[in-house]
Design a protein around this motif. Structure first.
Motif, PDB file in Angstrom:
ATOM      1  N   ASP A 144      31.124  30.752  62.519  1.00 21.80           N
ATOM      2  CA  ASP A 144      31.431  31.334  61.209  1.00 21.80           C
ATOM      3  C   ASP A 144      30.978  32.777  61.247  1.00 21.80           C
ATOM      4  O   ASP A 144      29.806  33.060  61.507  1.00 21.80           O
ATOM      5  CB  ASP A 144      30.702  30.586  60.093  1.00 21.80           C
ATOM      6  CG  ASP A 144      31.199  29.167  59.927  1.00 21.80           C
ATOM      7  OD1 ASP A 144      32.285  28.983  59.361  1.00 21.80           O
ATOM      8  OD2 ASP A 144      30.501  28.236  60.399  1.00 21.80           O
ATOM      9  N   ALA A 145      31.914  33.694  61.014  1.00 20.10           N
ATOM     10  CA  ALA A 145      31.597  35.122  61.119  1.00 20.10           C
ATOM     11  C   ALA A 145      32.120  35.857  59.899  1.00 20.10           C
ATOM     12  O   ALA A 145      33.270  35.692  59.502  1.00 20.10           O
ATOM     13  CB  ALA A 145      32.219  35.711  62.386  1.00 20.10           C
ATOM     14  N   TRP A 146      31.251  36.694  59.334  1.00 13.38           N
ATOM     15  CA  TRP A 146      31.571  37.509  58.167  1.00 13.38           C
ATOM     16  C   TRP A 146      31.472  38.985  58.539  1.00 13.38           C
ATOM     17  O   TRP A 146      30.594  39.383  59.305  1.00 13.38           O
ATOM     18  CB  TRP A 146      30.581  37.244  57.033  1.00 13.38           C
ATOM     19  CG  TRP A 146      30.633  35.858  56.468  1.00 13.38           C
ATOM     20  CD1 TRP A 146      29.984  34.753  56.928  1.00 13.38           C
ATOM     21  CD2 TRP A 146      31.371  35.450  55.331  1.00 13.38           C
ATOM     22  NE1 TRP A 146      30.274  33.667  56.149  1.00 13.38           N
ATOM     23  CE2 TRP A 146      31.125  34.067  55.160  1.00 13.38           C
ATOM     24  CE3 TRP A 146      32.219  36.096  54.426  1.00 13.38           C
ATOM     25  CZ2 TRP A 146      31.700  33.331  54.132  1.00 13.38           C
ATOM     26  CZ3 TRP A 146      32.789  35.366  53.398  1.00 13.38           C
ATOM     27  CH2 TRP A 146      32.533  34.003  53.250  1.00 13.38           C
ATOM     28  N   THR A 147      32.339  39.796  57.994  1.00 15.92           N
ATOM     29  CA  THR A 147      32.207  41.246  58.132  1.00 15.92           C
ATOM     30  C   THR A 147      32.527  41.905  56.801  1.00 15.92           C
ATOM     31  O   THR A 147      33.282  41.372  55.988  1.00 15.92           O
ATOM     32  CB  THR A 147      33.164  41.830  59.203  1.00 15.92           C
ATOM     33  OG1 THR A 147      34.523  41.750  58.737  1.00 15.92           O
ATOM     34  CG2 THR A 147      33.026  41.107  60.530  1.00 15.92           C
ATOM     35  N   GLY A 148      31.946  43.073  56.596  1.00 20.04           N
ATOM     36  CA  GLY A 148      32.240  43.872  55.422  1.00 20.04           C
ATOM     37  C   GLY A 148      32.081  45.348  55.737  1.00 20.04           C
ATOM     38  O   GLY A 148      31.184  45.725  56.509  1.00 20.04           O
ATOM     39  N   GLU A 149      32.937  46.182  55.197  1.00 13.98           N
ATOM     40  CA  GLU A 149      32.857  47.615  55.456  1.00 13.98           C
ATOM     41  C   GLU A 149      33.306  48.384  54.226  1.00 13.98           C
ATOM     42  O   GLU A 149      34.279  48.025  53.552  1.00 13.98           O
ATOM     43  CB  GLU A 149      33.723  48.005  56.656  1.00 13.98           C
ATOM     44  CG  GLU A 149      33.612  49.483  57.042  1.00 13.98           C
ATOM     45  CD  GLU A 149      34.277  49.812  58.368  1.00 13.98           C
ATOM     46  OE1 GLU A 149      34.141  50.965  58.830  1.00 13.98           O
ATOM     47  OE2 GLU A 149      34.915  48.917  58.953  1.00 13.98           O
ATOM     48  N   LEU A 150      32.595  49.466  53.932  1.00 17.67           N
ATOM     49  CA  LEU A 150      32.958  50.428  52.897  1.00 17.67           C
ATOM     50  C   LEU A 150      33.105  51.793  53.558  1.00 17.67           C
ATOM     51  O   LEU A 150      32.264  52.178  54.370  1.00 17.67           O
ATOM     52  CB  LEU A 150      31.895  50.498  51.798  1.00 17.67           C
ATOM     53  CG  LEU A 150      31.579  49.195  51.053  1.00 17.67           C
ATOM     54  CD1 LEU A 150      30.453  49.414  50.063  1.00 17.67           C
ATOM     55  CD2 LEU A 150      32.821  48.669  50.336  1.00 17.67           C
ATOM     56  N   ARG A 151      34.162  52.515  53.203  1.00 18.78           N
ATOM     57  CA  ARG A 151      34.421  53.789  53.876  1.00 18.78           C
ATOM     58  C   ARG A 151      35.055  54.775  52.894  1.00 18.78           C
ATOM     59  O   ARG A 151      35.917  54.410  52.098  1.00 18.78           O
ATOM     60  CB  ARG A 151      35.357  53.548  55.063  1.00 18.78           C
ATOM     61  CG  ARG A 151      35.647  54.748  55.897  1.00 18.78           C
ATOM     62  CD  ARG A 151      36.441  54.379  57.140  1.00 18.78           C
ATOM     63  NE  ARG A 151      37.824  54.022  56.885  1.00 18.78           N
ATOM     64  CZ  ARG A 151      38.334  52.814  57.083  1.00 18.78           C
ATOM     65  NH1 ARG A 151      37.564  51.828  57.497  1.00 18.78           N
ATOM     66  NH2 ARG A 151      39.609  52.580  56.847  1.00 18.78           N
ATOM     67  N   LEU A 152      34.631  56.035  52.980  1.00 21.70           N
ATOM     68  CA  LEU A 152      35.203  57.107  52.172  1.00 21.70           C
ATOM     69  C   LEU A 152      35.571  58.256  53.103  1.00 21.70           C
ATOM     70  O   LEU A 152      34.716  58.759  53.847  1.00 21.70           O
ATOM     71  CB  LEU A 152      34.202  57.578  51.114  1.00 21.70           C
ATOM     72  CG  LEU A 152      34.727  58.547  50.056  1.00 21.70           C
ATOM     73  CD1 LEU A 152      35.752  57.860  49.147  1.00 21.70           C
ATOM     74  CD2 LEU A 152      33.571  59.088  49.196  1.00 21.70           C
ATOM     75  N   SER A 153      36.844  58.653  53.076  1.00 22.32           N
ATOM     76  CA  SER A 153      37.337  59.708  53.966  1.00 22.32           C
ATOM     77  C   SER A 153      38.027  60.793  53.154  1.00 22.32           C
ATOM     78  O   SER A 153      38.825  60.493  52.249  1.00 22.32           O
ATOM     79  CB  SER A 153      38.331  59.146  54.988  1.00 22.32           C
ATOM     80  OG  SER A 153      37.743  58.137  55.775  1.00 22.32           O
ATOM     81  N   SER A 154      37.732  62.043  53.479  1.00 16.95           N
ATOM     82  CA  SER A 154      38.366  63.152  52.779  1.00 16.95           C
ATOM     83  C   SER A 154      39.859  63.164  53.082  1.00 16.95           C
ATOM     84  O   SER A 154      40.295  62.806  54.169  1.00 16.95           O
ATOM     85  CB  SER A 154      37.742  64.477  53.223  1.00 16.95           C
ATOM     86  OG  SER A 154      37.984  64.704  54.604  1.00 16.95           O
ATOM     87  N   ASN A 155      40.661  63.587  52.102  1.00 14.44           N
ATOM     88  CA  ASN A 155      42.101  63.701  52.335  1.00 14.44           C
ATOM     89  C   ASN A 155      42.659  65.036  51.832  1.00 14.44           C
ATOM     90  O   ASN A 155      43.853  65.157  51.554  1.00 14.44           O
ATOM     91  CB  ASN A 155      42.878  62.538  51.702  1.00 14.44           C
ATOM     92  CG  ASN A 155      42.600  62.387  50.220  1.00 14.44           C
ATOM     93  OD1 ASN A 155      42.084  63.287  49.570  1.00 14.44           O
ATOM     94  ND2 ASN A 155      42.922  61.223  49.676  1.00 14.44           N
ATOM     95  N   THR A 156      41.782  66.004  51.700  1.00 13.30           N
ATOM     96  CA  THR A 156      42.223  67.348  51.328  1.00 13.30           C
ATOM     97  C   THR A 156      42.153  68.241  52.567  1.00 13.30           C
ATOM     98  O   THR A 156      41.335  68.043  53.453  1.00 13.30           O
ATOM     99  CB  THR A 156      41.335  67.940  50.224  1.00 13.30           C
ATOM    100  OG1 THR A 156      39.973  67.944  50.665  1.00 13.30           O
ATOM    101  CG2 THR A 156      41.447  67.113  48.948  1.00 13.30           C
ATOM    102  N   THR A 157      43.060  69.199  52.626  1.00 15.50           N
ATOM    103  CA  THR A 157      43.045  70.134  53.752  1.00 15.50           C
ATOM    104  C   THR A 157      42.073  71.261  53.454  1.00 15.50           C
ATOM    105  O   THR A 157      42.016  71.794  52.350  1.00 15.50           O
ATOM    106  CB  THR A 157      44.452  70.710  53.983  1.00 15.50           C
ATOM    107  OG1 THR A 157      44.900  71.342  52.782  1.00 15.50           O
ATOM    108  CG2 THR A 157      45.431  69.608  54.373  1.00 15.50           C
TER     109      THR A 157
ATOM    110  N   MET B  54      35.860  34.632  59.495  1.00 12.03           N
ATOM    111  CA  MET B  54      36.543  33.944  60.591  1.00 12.03           C
ATOM    112  C   MET B  54      35.825  32.650  60.911  1.00 12.03           C
ATOM    113  O   MET B  54      34.603  32.621  61.035  1.00 12.03           O
ATOM    114  CB  MET B  54      36.610  34.819  61.847  1.00 12.03           C
ATOM    115  CG  MET B  54      37.364  34.142  62.998  1.00 12.03           C
ATOM    116  SD  MET B  54      37.749  35.222  64.404  1.00 12.03           S
ATOM    117  CE  MET B  54      36.118  35.404  65.118  1.00 12.03           C
ATOM    118  N   HIS B  55      36.615  31.592  61.038  1.00 10.55           N
ATOM    119  CA  HIS B  55      36.088  30.310  61.506  1.00 10.55           C
ATOM    120  C   HIS B  55      36.843  29.950  62.777  1.00 10.55           C
ATOM    121  O   HIS B  55      38.071  29.981  62.821  1.00 10.55           O
ATOM    122  CB  HIS B  55      36.285  29.215  60.462  1.00 10.55           C
ATOM    123  CG  HIS B  55      35.746  27.882  60.914  1.00 10.55           C
ATOM    124  ND1 HIS B  55      34.424  27.551  60.790  1.00 10.55           N
ATOM    125  CD2 HIS B  55      36.344  26.825  61.510  1.00 10.55           C
ATOM    126  CE1 HIS B  55      34.218  26.339  61.280  1.00 10.55           C
ATOM    127  NE2 HIS B  55      35.378  25.878  61.727  1.00 10.55           N
TER     128      HIS B  55
END
Length: 768
Positions: free
Chosen positions: A386-399, A326-327
């Protein structure tokens, strides 16, 4: 701990180049969203009277999500006339705004309100955004506002969201989720309005959307553009100028979606937003909608946001990678003429020049010349971020017996501030060009954050859930400031660049338990923690001992009940909470009363009850309502060393009303086989509050309660393919003051912002 360091800012061109590189890297390897999440972001959100949300980083029915959350659909926002985030105040319990006008708004949830870094996380899709620090380190007071057109839904998460959303979400999170490109077919929409405002003139607003699939089921583009001009209704009596607060806003967004396979989706989005206006503040003592400022006070806000998000659905989990750049460039002006003119006295000359002794004739003449030279002037902060962001995510999707989410987050925000005092033309009030700089302070502020988080939900038996979450955070805030143009009138001395480094790391936690007694009744309880970073003040003439301030944090304890009745024709939710707030950051003032700065002082307790109902008891009739009671007070005397502004135990937190509520009623009926009619009324009530802890403080001001009513009547085509509407906002023409303040700079005058007067207009929509 505070240590000396230096700080540099990212250049804009470098930022864009790095963003492009990051986009290519992410496209090469980073996969994004589960099939459920894809459905949720493509408009398949309504389940009976329920809504699907992704607040917990996975899709769930809002009634089955065991937290305090409200959601507003894009259709509801369009029917209510919502165009920016401040218009959402009546839509959810506990949500309010300290509203200083465009580009000067603070989001508040559950009474967690104060200057400094944001207390409410604001997200546009996957991207967190923040405001500008200014000279007072108040990044939470200028939340970026992007146009709310072609929106799928807005989610309001109440209470700390520290584990999943991190710093800036200590009071809650506001998520705006836009419609994504449709890969299956062409589509377009237009929305245009023409209106007239009492005390002002004609306004016009137009927005358009075009959706184009470039490769069926594989690639699509969605383009949105908008332009708005709102006439002014505030007259400047000192300058003899009517309707000074004309607002112009324009921009758009470009969204590219690629879906190489059924499992992989990739989104690239560009947002552009431009705002031009004059301050909407008027002077209460000068009469309703009159300003007696000696200067023009323009606001220019240019925001660009670039984001990428990639989702890959494995058999066992969903992997999400997202990033953004973002600028933003923001400039504003505030009149300081009266404060400067008040320095023109023999007593002030003796204090500032004569060392306490009367000035000689020559000293007095020179001193008066100095005051006269800058007696018509403004503070004119220029800010660039000037703003930077980054994200990594892992979520279960099994019951199964366990659901889980793990992730990591990184952000880097760099803000450069030049805060000069500059002279203005005595007749027109315009800022003189080239600039005549009276004094100036430079600030470079850098905030880097790293975090790792995880949540696990156990389903021990049918209907029961137990959730535990934790987030480890580390932040480093580096600030460099110097003054290169001195001024004895405001106590500004030439200072070399000095640096302050504020660093902290730690943990925040969340614990939640819920039980579904029946499919229509769920009870939940939660204990959750929130925090935000500390920093350093960079105020002209401030004592060095007051430079640093620490982070603050809170614990939230709540219990809630979610119910549905009559085959989900009625949804009723209620919750009660208790918040313990420690080391709270508060606004303090310099001894001359002219400038504000931040410090840590005391503890606070916030207690409240929130309730909302959605009902469709009759065919075509939908009713919504919410009410909030908030008791937000200091739990101990503040220890600020400034008795005039220090709050005492039992004092209410500024700008937090005890009562708030909203309601709406919409009725849809058939006019003919192909035409339908609709009528809608929206109501919003906000209770009274105060601008400071101490009501007897010289500059404390009361903000009285108010109620706003909007109405809409229209005709719609088959499937709402088109519509024509007559609408009115602020039907009762209430003088609804949303913010009031005073200071030595204002010479004790009361500066207020308020809701727009009664506005009557026509609105037409068309979908193709």
């Amino acid at each position: 701990m505070f240590t000396n360091t230096t700080t540099t800012l990212s250049a804009r061109a470098m930022g864009r180049s790095l963003f492009t590189a990051a986009s290519l890297i992410a496209l090469a390897w980073a996969p994004q969203a589960s099939a459920q999440e894809q459905a949720a972001t493509n408009g398949d959100t309504i389940v009976g009277a329920d809504i699907v949300v992704t607040a917990l980083k996975r899709s769930s029915s809002i009634q089955e999500t065991p937290i305090s959350i409200s959601a507003v659909t894009g259709e509801t926002m369009a029917n209510s006339g919502v165009q920016d985030i401040a218009d959402l105040a009546a839509s959810a319990p506990g949500l309010s705004f300290v509203d200083g006008g465009p580009s000067q708004r603070r989001v508040v949830i559950r009474g967690i309100q104060g200057s400094g870094e944001p207390m409410i996380g604001t997200y546009y899709d996957e991207t967190p955004v923040t405001g500008m620090i200014g000279a007072g380190n108040d990044a939470g007071g200028s939340t970026p506002e992007l146009k709310l057109f072609d929106v799928e839904r807005v989610e309001v998460l109440r209470g700390p969201q520290g584990t999943l959303y991190g710093a800036g979400s200590m009071g809650g999170t506001l998520r705006i989720i836009y419609n994504k490109p449709d890969l299956t077919g062409l589509g377009s929409a237009v929305d245009a309005s023409l209106s007239n405002t009492r005390y002002g003139g004609w306004n016009y607003d137009a927005s358009a959307m075009l959706n184009v699939p470039l490769a069926t089921d594989k690639v699509g583009v969605r383009v949105v553009g908008f332009y708005k001009r709102q006439d002014g209704y505030i007259d400047n009596t000192a300058l003899g100028i009517d309707d000074i607060n004309v607002l112009k806003s324009y921009g758009g967004r470009l969204m590219l979606r690629m879906q190489p396979s059924d499992r992989w989706t990739f989104d690239v989005t560009t947002f552009l937003n431009r705002t031009r206006t004059d301050t909407p503040l008027w002077t209460q003592e000068a009469g309703k909608f009159n300003s007696d400022a000696y200067t023009r006070q323009p606001i220019v806000d240019d925001t660009e946001l670039y984001s990428i998000a990639s989702t890959y659905e494995f058999d066992f989990a969903t992997f999400v990678a997202s990033g953004s750049y973002m600028h933003r460039e923001l400039s504003s002006a505030s009149d300081v003429s009266r404060f400067m003119q008040a320095q023109r006295s023999e007593g002030r000359c003796a204090a500032l020049v004569g060392g306490g002794s009367p000035c000689s004739d020559s000293q007095l003449t020179d001193y008066y010349d100095l005051v006269d030279w800058q007696s018509y002037s403004v503070l004119y902060p220029q800010q660039e971020m000037d703003a930077w962001t980054g994200e990594l995510r892992l979520s279960s999707n099994t019951t199964g017996i366990l659901d889980w989410t793990i992730g990591g987050f990184w952000s880097d925000r760099n803000i450069a501030v030049w805060n000069p005092q500059v002279n203005t033309n005595r007749v027109s009030g315009e800022i003189m060009r080239p600039l005549q700089v009276v004094t100036g302070r430079h600030i470079d502020d850098s905030l880097t954050q790293l975090a790792g988080y995880g949540e696990v939900t156990l389903h021990p038996f049918e209907g029961a859930q137990l959730t535990g979450g934790a987030r480890y955070f580390h932040y480093d805030k580096d600030i460099v400031g110097y003054t290169d143009v001195p001024s004895i009138l405001v106590g500004a001395r030439i200072t070399p660049p000095t640096a302050v480094d504020s660093t902290e790391n730690g943990w925040v936690f969340r614990f939640n338990g819920s039980y579904e007694f029946t499919p229509d009744v769920m009870l939940y309880a939660e204990a959750s923690q929130g925090y935000r970073p500390g920093g350093a003040n960079q105020v002209l003439g401030l004592d060095a001992a007051l430079t640093g301030y620490n982070s603050d944090s809170l614990w939230n304890y709540e219990v809630g009940l979610k119910t549905s009745w009559f085959n989900r024709a009625v949804l009723f939710n209620i919750d009660a909470y208790w918040i313990d707030w420690s080391d709270m950051q508060v606004t303090q003032r310099t001894p001359n009363g002219a400038f504000s700065y931040l410090g840590n002082a005391g503890k606070a307790t916030v207690k409240g009850v929130e309730a909302e109902v959605n009902a469709m008891l009759l065919d075509g009739l939908s009713l919504q309502g919410n009410v909030t009671y908030t008791d937000a007070t200091l739990a101990e005397d503040q220890n600020t060393g400034a008795t005039a502004t220090s709050g005492l135990k039992g004092d209410r937190i500024p700008y937090v009303p005890k009562w708030m509520g909203g309601a709406s009623a919409q009725y849809d009926w058939s006019l003919t086989d192909s035409l339908g009619g609709m009528a809608r009324v929206d109501f919003n009530y906000v209770g009274g509050s105060w601008s400071d802890f101490r009501r007897n403080y010289t500059f404390a001001r009361e903000v009285e309660d108010y109620a706003l009513v909007n109405a809409r009547l229209g005709v719609e085509g088959p499937g709402q393919s088109w519509g024509a509407y007559l609408y009115v906002t602020n039907l009762l023409d209430a003088t609804a003051i949303t913010r009031a303040s005073s200071s030595a700079i204002a010479r004790g005058r009361t500066l207020v912002s308020s809701a727009t007067p009664r506005t009557i207009g026509v609105n037409v929509r068309q979908k193709f």
